[in-house]
Design a protein around this motif. Structure first.
Motif, PDB file in Angstrom:
ATOM      1  N   UNK A 163      14.640 -10.063   6.846  1.00 57.57           N
ATOM      2  CA  UNK A 163      14.260 -11.241   6.090  1.00 57.57           C
ATOM      3  C   UNK A 163      13.451 -10.853   4.854  1.00 57.57           C
ATOM      4  N   UNK A 164      13.558 -11.683   3.841  1.00 59.45           N
ATOM      5  CA  UNK A 164      12.813 -11.478   2.595  1.00 59.45           C
ATOM      6  C   UNK A 164      11.326 -11.190   2.821  1.00 59.45           C
ATOM      7  N   UNK A 165      10.712 -11.965   3.738  1.00 60.25           N
ATOM      8  CA  UNK A 165       9.255 -11.802   3.862  1.00 60.25           C
ATOM      9  C   UNK A 165       8.873 -10.431   4.427  1.00 60.25           C
ATOM     10  N   UNK A 166       9.776  -9.848   5.223  1.00 60.36           N
ATOM     11  CA  UNK A 166       9.521  -8.509   5.751  1.00 60.36           C
ATOM     12  C   UNK A 166       9.555  -7.495   4.608  1.00 60.36           C
ATOM     13  N   UNK A 167      10.547  -7.659   3.734  1.00 64.29           N
ATOM     14  CA  UNK A 167      10.649  -6.755   2.579  1.00 64.29           C
ATOM     15  C   UNK A 167       9.421  -6.891   1.685  1.00 64.29           C
ATOM     16  N   UNK A 168       8.932  -8.125   1.521  1.00 66.41           N
ATOM     17  CA  UNK A 168       7.721  -8.310   0.708  1.00 66.41           C
ATOM     18  C   UNK A 168       6.538  -7.540   1.292  1.00 66.41           C
ATOM     19  N   UNK A 169       6.435  -7.552   2.623  1.00 68.22           N
ATOM     20  CA  UNK A 169       5.343  -6.797   3.250  1.00 68.22           C
ATOM     21  C   UNK A 169       5.517  -5.302   2.978  1.00 68.22           C
ATOM     22  N   UNK A 170       6.726  -4.795   3.216  1.00 64.08           N
ATOM     23  CA  UNK A 170       6.988  -3.366   3.004  1.00 64.08           C
ATOM     24  C   UNK A 170       6.692  -2.985   1.545  1.00 64.08           C
ATOM     25  N   UNK A 172       4.655  -4.302  -0.427  1.00 68.57           N
ATOM     26  CA  UNK A 172       3.241  -4.391  -0.783  1.00 68.57           C
ATOM     27  C   UNK A 172       2.415  -3.242  -0.197  1.00 68.57           C
ATOM     28  N   UNK A 173       3.014  -2.443   0.689  1.00 65.59           N
ATOM     29  CA  UNK A 173       2.248  -1.334   1.277  1.00 65.59           C
ATOM     30  C   UNK A 173       2.029  -0.243   0.237  1.00 65.59           C
ATOM     31  N   UNK A 174       0.799   0.234   0.137  1.00 70.85           N
ATOM     32  CA  UNK A 174       0.520   1.213  -0.914  1.00 70.85           C
ATOM     33  C   UNK A 174       0.977   2.628  -0.583  1.00 70.85           C
ATOM     34  N   UNK A 175       1.354   2.896   0.679  1.00 71.09           N
ATOM     35  CA  UNK A 175       1.608   4.303   1.028  1.00 71.09           C
ATOM     36  C   UNK A 175       2.862   4.876   0.369  1.00 71.09           C
ATOM     37  N   UNK A 181      12.097   3.271   8.842  1.00 70.84           N
ATOM     38  CA  UNK A 181      12.464   2.709  10.150  1.00 70.84           C
ATOM     39  C   UNK A 181      11.238   2.531  11.035  1.00 70.84           C
ATOM     40  N   UNK A 182      10.203   3.327  10.785  1.00 67.98           N
ATOM     41  CA  UNK A 182       8.941   3.138  11.496  1.00 67.98           C
ATOM     42  C   UNK A 182       8.230   1.890  10.988  1.00 67.98           C
ATOM     43  N   UNK A 183       8.196   1.732   9.679  1.00 71.54           N
ATOM     44  CA  UNK A 183       7.487   0.590   9.093  1.00 71.54           C
ATOM     45  C   UNK A 183       8.131  -0.737   9.474  1.00 71.54           C
ATOM     46  N   UNK A 184       9.463  -0.752   9.523  1.00 67.11           N
ATOM     47  CA  UNK A 184      10.152  -1.997   9.881  1.00 67.11           C
ATOM     48  C   UNK A 184       9.837  -2.408  11.313  1.00 67.11           C
TER      49      UNK A 184
END
Ligand code: UDP
Ligand code: MG
Length: 313
Positions: A163-170, A172-175, A181-184
């Motif tokens: 979903x779009x909101x998941x991609x937005x979170x990813x 926004x991560x600064x790393x 696949x771990x982050x998802x």
């Protein structure tokens, strides 16, 4: 309003695959009623005809966008760059080589419409992959899960619909060095394991030689676990205990004249080499972390984009 599906497809030396990939993917996407689509190809610094082919495709179809890196930055960087540009409501990450069948996308979309937010492809079977690849992949997932602080599903690659909101979170991560696949899995949300049969590569060779697999494995383990660093402490304590035992043994031997000097020499040599090994091993683990910290501290971007097509700034 019509919803939009975005596809993110990384390519590294995929001139043999690119056209067929576009054809198969487009066919599936145009069959979808009620969905608009876009395809984002990332040329990860290939020096063959991959970029040329992608440029031709983008010229004839404005729904195709291309990002081209200045050199090879790796699969994870390519997908990360693609995710930055997606404009859709549902995002699909898929390999270029058609090992993950695009024909599954409509069904995955259904799962998304049902309210799942991360639909990750789980390989039931893997065709056309060497025993070595299967064995190393298995070792990788087992080690990762034994060490990791978040559960990362087995037999799961990057093929997924999110979903779009998941991609937005990813996004926004600064790393840097994102292990996707771990982050998802780390983000949480409603996850769904979508089982499928992984196909053979359409053409060409794997672009994941052992060196790249090892880099991916160490990124995965180090960014998702602090256990290796604790292991260093345990090893240290263990080695001190062993050295005390050896010392006591040597003293007793000396006092009671149980052994002559050469036995002592042997035990010292064994101890010295053994502990030198332990120390080097520990240093290696620590340096892996320090190296990552150094990378993050520098704040250098994960990739450099040379060219964008059909993407307005
Ligand atoms: N890939 C990439 N950069 C790289 C290596 C691979 O963009 O440095 C792409 C590749 O073109 C393919 C996907 O990542 O679309 C997966 O690679 P591959 O199929 O070679 O890996 P395998 O399926 O053998 O694990
Ligand atoms: Mg492949």
């Amino acid at each position: 309003m019509e919803k939009k599906v975005s596809l993110v497809i990384p390519m590294y030396y995929e001139e043999k695959v690119a056209k067929e990939c576009y054809k198969r993917v487009k066919e599936c996407l145009e069959k979808l009623d009620n969905y608009d689509y876009e395809i984002i190809f990332i040329n990860d610094g290939s020096k063959d005809k991959t970029l040329e082919i992608l440029e031709d495709i983008a010229n004839e179809n404005k729904k195709v966008k291309v990002i081209s890196f200045s050199r090879n930055f790796g699969h994870q960087a390519a997908v990360t760059a693609g995710l930055q540009e997606v404009t859709g409501d549902a995002i699909v990450i898929i390999d270029a080589d058609l090992q993950d069948p695009p024909e599954l996308i409509p069904d995955m979309l259904k799962k998304w419409e049902e309210g799942n937010e991360v639909i990750y492809g789980k390989r039931k079977t893997r065709k056309g992959e060497s025993a070595f690849k299967l064995l190393t992949a298995k070792m990788f997932y087992n080690t990762l899960n034994a060490l990791s602080d978040v559960e990362i599903p087995k037999d799961t690659g990057d093929f997924r619909l999110v979903d779009r909101k998941v991609v937005d979170v990813i996004n926004s991560l600064p790393e840097h060095n994102k292990f996707l696949r771990g982050l998802f899995s780390w983000v949480g949300y409603k996850q769904y394991a979508y089982e499928y049969e992984r196909q053979e590569r359409f053409a060409g060779e794997t672009k994941y030689p052992l060196k790249k697999m090892l880099k991916l494995a160490s990124d995965g383990i180090i960014s998702f676990s602090s256990k290796p660093i604790k292991l260093v402490g345990a090893l240290g304590i263990f080695s001190i205990i062993v050295s005390i035992v050896i010392l006591i043994y040597a003293l007793i031997s000396y006092i009671f004249k149980l052994n002559n000097l050469s036995a002592g020499w042997t035990s010292i040599m064994v101890a010295v080499t053994f502990f030198a090994g332990v120390q080097l091993l520990s240093l290696w683990v620590i340096s892996e972390y320090i190296g990552r910290i150094y990378d993050e501290a520098k704040g250098r971007p994960q990739y450099v984009i040379d060219k964008k097509i059909n993407i307005e700034k």
